[in-house]
Enzyme design. Sequence first.
Site, mmCIF file in Angstrom:
data_model
loop_
_atom_site.group_PDB
_atom_site.id
_atom_site.type_symbol
_atom_site.label_atom_id
_atom_site.label_comp_id
_atom_site.label_asym_id
_atom_site.label_seq_id
_atom_site.Cartn_x
_atom_site.Cartn_y
_atom_site.Cartn_z
ATOM 1 N N LYS A 44 -11.911 -0.518 -5.045
ATOM 2 C CA LYS A 44 -11.435 -1.618 -5.271
ATOM 3 C C LYS A 44 -10.634 -2.290 -4.232
ATOM 4 O O LYS A 44 -10.665 -4.142 -4.883
ATOM 5 C CB LYS A 44 -10.618 -1.799 -6.429
ATOM 6 C CG LYS A 44 -10.612 -0.728 -7.473
ATOM 7 C CD LYS A 44 -10.480 -0.988 -9.237
ATOM 8 C CE LYS A 44 -9.394 -0.200 -8.874
ATOM 9 N NZ LYS A 44 -8.487 -0.489 -10.008
ATOM 10 N N LYS A 46 -7.716 -1.919 -3.119
ATOM 11 C CA LYS A 46 -6.244 -2.466 -3.658
ATOM 12 C C LYS A 46 -5.327 -1.475 -3.335
ATOM 13 O O LYS A 46 -5.959 -0.345 -3.371
ATOM 14 C CB LYS A 46 -6.522 -2.535 -5.481
ATOM 15 C CG LYS A 46 -6.971 -4.201 -5.464
ATOM 16 C CD LYS A 46 -6.987 -3.638 -7.630
ATOM 17 C CE LYS A 46 -5.988 -4.813 -8.317
ATOM 18 N NZ LYS A 46 -5.978 -4.935 -9.580
HETATM 19 N N1 C2G Z 1 -4.632 -8.936 -17.290
HETATM 20 C C1 C2G Z 1 -4.560 -10.060 -17.963
HETATM 21 N N2 C2G Z 1 -3.921 -11.283 -17.732
HETATM 22 C C2 C2G Z 1 -3.026 -11.309 -16.621
HETATM 23 C C3 C2G Z 1 -3.551 -10.140 -15.460
HETATM 24 C C4 C2G Z 1 -4.400 -9.334 -15.409
HETATM 25 O O1 C2G Z 1 -5.015 -9.721 -18.854
HETATM 26 N N3 C2G Z 1 -2.329 -12.894 -15.871
HETATM 27 C C5 C2G Z 1 -5.713 -8.408 -17.617
HETATM 28 C C6 C2G Z 1 -6.455 -8.303 -16.454
HETATM 29 O O2 C2G Z 1 -7.895 -8.735 -16.752
HETATM 30 C C7 C2G Z 1 -7.512 -6.470 -17.468
HETATM 31 C C8 C2G Z 1 -5.702 -5.879 -16.850
HETATM 32 O O3 C2G Z 1 -4.612 -6.976 -17.532
HETATM 33 O O4 C2G Z 1 -8.153 -6.143 -17.673
HETATM 34 C C9 C2G Z 1 -4.926 -5.163 -15.879
HETATM 35 O O5 C2G Z 1 -5.486 -5.933 -14.728
HETATM 36 P P1 C2G Z 1 -5.590 -5.715 -13.831
HETATM 37 O O6 C2G Z 1 -3.890 -4.054 -13.312
HETATM 38 O O7 C2G Z 1 -5.256 -6.016 -12.319
HETATM 39 O O8 C2G Z 1 -6.660 -3.997 -13.426
HETATM 40 P P2 C2G Z 1 -7.867 -4.799 -12.366
HETATM 41 O O9 C2G Z 1 -7.465 -4.543 -10.872
HETATM 42 O O10 C2G Z 1 -8.766 -5.903 -12.954
HETATM 43 O O11 C2G Z 1 -8.922 -2.892 -12.954
HETATM 44 O O12 C2G Z 1 -12.519 -0.179 -13.790
HETATM 45 C C10 C2G Z 1 -11.932 -1.733 -14.180
HETATM 46 C C11 C2G Z 1 -10.915 -2.107 -12.951
HETATM 47 O O13 C2G Z 1 -9.669 -0.582 -13.115
HETATM 48 C C12 C2G Z 1 -10.062 -2.976 -13.544
#
Ligand code: C2G
Length: 133
Positions: A44, A46
């Site tokens: 990803k 990350k």
């Molecule tokens: N999130 C949120 N508000 C934020 C930050 C994150 O609602 N201020 C939500 C994101 O939209 C996501 C969840 O928290 O639904 C997890 O965010 P991340 O850890 O950044 O996950 P991500 O990298 O988006 O991975 O297959 C899907 C991926 O694994 C998602």
Amino acid sequence: MKKVITYGTFDLFHVGHLNLLKRAKALGDYLVVAVSSDEFNALKGKKAYHSLEDRLAILQAIEFVDEVIVENGWNQKSLDIQNHEIDVFVMGDDWKGKFDELDELCEVVYLSRTEGISTTKIKNDLKEVPKAS
Ligand code: C2G
């Protein structure tokens, strides 16, 4: 029992993650959280600060999280939904539209993100903090 699943890295766990998980749980009775492995995070683009082991431990400690599994790739969601008999798939709306094809298997819900907080913001803000002399 209505089962909900959501996916994420959940690095430097913060209130945006917590709000998402709380609202996801409120859509059913049982919440499964799939946590991205370090290898998948590399795909990803990350690099999580906390190891997968630590990120799993934090999520397992949240009382309203019922089950935690590992997310190893983009393509496991449909299998997870079937194997875990999931009724609702939830993601933050930064992913809106990206997983619509899963609506053949279960309800797909995109929830609004929590404004003003993100793992990236935390990292950037901490870079600007003057070093203690
Ligand atoms: N999130 C949120 N508000 C934020 C930050 C994150 O609602 N201020 C939500 C994101 O939209 C996501 C969840 O928290 O639904 C997890 O965010 P991340 O850890 O950044 O996950 P991500 O990298 O988006 O991975 O297959 C899907 C991926 O694994 C998602």
